[in-house]
Write an enzyme that holds these catalytic residues in place. Structure first.
Site, short mmCIF file in Angstrom:
data_model
loop_
_atom_site.label_atom_id
_atom_site.label_comp_id
_atom_site.label_asym_id
_atom_site.label_seq_id
_atom_site.Cartn_x
_atom_site.Cartn_y
_atom_site.Cartn_z
N CYS A 54 13.01 -16.01 -4.46
CA CYS A 54 12.43 -16.49 -3.20
C CYS A 54 11.66 -17.80 -3.41
CB CYS A 54 11.51 -15.42 -2.63
SG CYS A 54 10.82 -15.87 -1.02
N CYS A 58 3.92 -16.62 -2.67
CA CYS A 58 3.01 -15.48 -2.47
C CYS A 58 2.53 -14.96 -3.83
CB CYS A 58 3.72 -14.38 -1.69
SG CYS A 58 4.62 -14.99 -0.24
N CYS A 61 3.65 -11.59 -5.40
CA CYS A 61 5.03 -11.11 -5.27
C CYS A 61 5.91 -11.34 -6.50
CB CYS A 61 5.69 -11.74 -4.05
SG CYS A 61 7.31 -11.00 -3.73
N CYS A 98 14.20 0.79 5.90
CA CYS A 98 13.74 -0.60 5.99
C CYS A 98 14.44 -1.47 4.94
CB CYS A 98 12.23 -0.65 5.80
SG CYS A 98 11.60 -2.34 5.86
N CYS A 130 14.67 -0.76 10.32
CA CYS A 130 13.65 -1.81 10.22
C CYS A 130 14.16 -2.87 9.25
CB CYS A 130 12.35 -1.18 9.72
SG CYS A 130 11.03 -2.35 9.41
N CYS A 190 5.84 -4.15 13.12
CA CYS A 190 5.23 -3.55 11.94
C CYS A 190 4.51 -4.66 11.19
CB CYS A 190 6.31 -2.92 11.06
SG CYS A 190 5.69 -2.31 9.47
N ARG A 262 0.65 3.30 7.64
CA ARG A 262 1.51 3.68 6.51
C ARG A 262 0.83 3.45 5.17
NH1 ARG A 262 6.36 4.55 9.32
NH2 ARG A 262 6.45 3.31 11.22
N1 SAM Z 1 10.18 -12.02 2.27
C1 SAM Z 1 9.75 -11.29 3.38
C2 SAM Z 1 8.31 -11.53 3.71
O1 SAM Z 1 7.54 -11.94 2.87
O2 SAM Z 1 7.93 -11.28 4.85
C3 SAM Z 1 10.00 -9.80 3.27
C4 SAM Z 1 9.80 -9.08 1.95
S1 SAM Z 1 8.14 -9.04 1.29
C5 SAM Z 1 8.41 -8.43 -0.33
C6 SAM Z 1 7.39 -7.71 2.21
C7 SAM Z 1 5.94 -7.38 1.92
O3 SAM Z 1 5.81 -6.69 0.68
C8 SAM Z 1 4.96 -8.52 1.76
O4 SAM Z 1 4.55 -9.05 2.98
C9 SAM Z 1 3.81 -7.85 1.05
O5 SAM Z 1 2.88 -7.36 1.99
C10 SAM Z 1 4.47 -6.69 0.30
N2 SAM Z 1 4.36 -6.88 -1.16
C11 SAM Z 1 5.06 -7.71 -1.93
N3 SAM Z 1 4.69 -7.65 -3.22
C12 SAM Z 1 3.70 -6.73 -3.28
C13 SAM Z 1 2.89 -6.22 -4.33
N4 SAM Z 1 3.02 -6.65 -5.58
N5 SAM Z 1 1.98 -5.28 -4.04
C14 SAM Z 1 1.84 -4.83 -2.76
N6 SAM Z 1 2.56 -5.28 -1.73
C15 SAM Z 1 3.48 -6.21 -1.97
C1 DTB Z 2 5.10 -3.16 3.25
O1 DTB Z 2 4.04 -3.45 3.81
N1 DTB Z 2 5.19 -2.67 2.04
C2 DTB Z 2 6.59 -2.51 1.65
C3 DTB Z 2 7.33 -2.87 2.97
N2 DTB Z 2 6.27 -3.31 3.82
C4 DTB Z 2 8.41 -3.86 2.96
C5 DTB Z 2 6.92 -3.36 0.48
C6 DTB Z 2 6.06 -3.12 -0.72
C7 DTB Z 2 6.60 -3.93 -1.84
C8 DTB Z 2 5.86 -3.72 -3.12
C9 DTB Z 2 6.34 -4.60 -4.20
C10 DTB Z 2 7.76 -4.38 -4.63
O2 DTB Z 2 8.18 -3.22 -4.82
O3 DTB Z 2 8.47 -5.36 -4.85
FE1 SF4 Z 3 9.25 -14.27 -0.82
FE2 SF4 Z 3 7.87 -12.27 -1.88
FE3 SF4 Z 3 6.64 -14.01 -0.33
FE4 SF4 Z 3 8.41 -12.30 0.77
S1 SF4 Z 3 6.47 -11.79 -0.20
S2 SF4 Z 3 8.23 -14.49 1.16
S3 SF4 Z 3 9.88 -12.12 -0.93
S4 SF4 Z 3 7.61 -14.46 -2.32
#
Ligand code: SAM
Ligand code: DTB
Ligand code: SF4
Length: 334
Positions: A54, A58, A61, A98, A130, A190, A262
């Site tokens: 990506c 973030c 992430c 989802c 979702c 959501c 959730r």
């Molecule tokens: N790329 C899209 C976005 O950012 O909206 C969708 C996927 S993103 C992985 C979805 C959500 O996962 C993020 O908004 C974040 O709240 C959660 N997330 C990602 N990495 C995480 C982590 N290490 N711990 C907890 N939540 C995480």
């Molecule tokens: C949300 O708030 N938590 C979920 C779902 N929406 C998409 C994602 C959590 C991702 C945690 C990090 C991972 O497993 O990559």
């Molecule tokens: Fe990309 Fe992760 Fe940010 Fe979603 S949360 S926009 S997958 S870097």
């Protein structure tokens, strides 16, 4: 009778969030019982349909291309593969499926057409479908709605003030714009966040304030505890205490009584007793399955055992069906 309010002040929410923990839990539990069956917990399944690579930054992430986290970059999954996973999720008791993509935004290309086919396929299986695909234009939201999308996940993640310390490649307003497009397309919203990213208590209150003062509350509010992943800037963040999770859940429940709250990422580091406190405080959904998107989650059998011990029963899908209908009636959402 608790009324649904959209005029919360930050001070009011802060007072709730900072109240003595047992009072807060009791109030969360009380509101929860007024609006929901406390024995019911919705079981949802996540699937990463497009993993890694990506362009966003973030800091939490593991899927951001710029961090070296060991997540393997994969192209968009095939439609049939996704439908097979959805069927398995349904058979194992999930009522919401989802699909997540590591995209900054949706582009109008063949990949999006495939996602629309995935949405069509899953929606015919009778599960709440979702997606979380990054930013959307109003037209893309419409296309997803037409394909049968029930809900769209797009987290605010933290407060407006803390946002640029976590993400620099997009703004809070970008996030709010997408949420508006989703709402206008009459898709269920959501949106929640993550705690444990170095934010203050005021930031947590600020995020809940933004959500709870929306014209219509999100139908679904995920509360994630940061899963620190090696290679990301937040890899060394200390673990949040269970009491902070409980505070966040109870406050979300009290200010947005009807929402599904959730208990999302972070369960893998919680025992049954700790999760029970979260359910008591007002959480009524979990993600099941051995992985979330890329990080580990409790084993399915451990969750089944937890449901037995805590006398929980999985919630049926579309219990908010009437809510979806009401969405059609709101003139401001047209
Ligand atoms: N790329 C899209 C976005 O950012 O909206 C969708 C996927 S993103 C992985 C979805 C959500 O996962 C993020 O908004 C974040 O709240 C959660 N997330 C990602 N990495 C995480 C982590 N290490 N711990 C907890 N939540 C995480
Ligand atoms: C949300 O708030 N938590 C979920 C779902 N929406 C998409 C994602 C959590 C991702 C945690 C990090 C991972 O497993 O990559
Ligand atoms: Fe990309 Fe992760 Fe940010 Fe979603 S949360 S926009 S997958 S870097």
């Amino acid at each position: 009778m608790t009324e649904i309010r959209n005029n919360w002040t930050k001070e009011e929410i802060s007072e709730i969030y900072n109240s003595p923990i047992l009072d807060l839990m009791y109030r969360g539990a009380t509101v929860h019982r007024e609006f929901h069956d406390p024995q019911e917990v919705q079981v949802c399944t996540l699937l990463s349909i497009k993993t890694g690579g990506c362009p966003e930054d973030c800091s939490y992430c593991p899927q951001a291309a710029r961090y070296h986290t060991g997540v393997k970059v994969e192209k968009l999954m095939e439609v049939q593969e996704v439908l097979n996973s959805a069927l398995k999720a349904k058979e194992s008791g999930s009522t919401r499926f989802c699909m997540g993509a590591a995209w900054r935004e949706v582009r109008d290309n063949r990949d999006f057409d495939k996602v629309l086919d995935m949405v069509k396929g899953v929606s015919t299986m009778g599960m709440e479908v979702c997606c979380t695909l990054g930013m959307l234009t109003p037209e893309q939201a419409e296309k997803l709605k037409d394909a049968g999308l029930y809900a769209y996940n797009h987290n605010l993640d933290t407060s407006e003030e803390h946002y640029d310390k976590i993400i620099s490649t997009r703004t809070y307003d970008d996030r709010l714009d997408t949420l508006n497009h989703v709402r206008k397309a009459k898709i269920s919203v959501c949106s929640g966040g993550i705690i444990g990213m170095g934010e203050s208590h005021g930031d947590r209150v600020g995020m809940l304030h933004t959500l709870a003062t929306m014209e219509q509350h999100p139908e679904s509010v995920p509360v994630n505890a940061l899963v620190p992943v090696e290679g990301t800037p937040l890899e060394d963040q200390p673990r949040v205490s269970i009491w902070e999770m409980v505070r966040m859940i109870a406050t979300a429940r009290i200010v947005m009584p009807k929402a599904m709250v959730r208990l999302s990422a972070g369960r893998v580091r919680m025992n049954t007793e700790e999760q029970a406190l979260c359910f008591l405080a007002g959480a009524n959904s979990i993600f099941a399955g051995d992985t979330l998107l890329t990080t580990p989650n409790p084993e399915v059998n451990a969750d089944k055992e937890m449901f037995q011990v805590l006398n929980l029963k999985p919630r049926k899908s579309f219990k908010n069906g009437e809510e979806a209908f009401k969405l059609e009636q709101i003139p401001s959402a047209m």
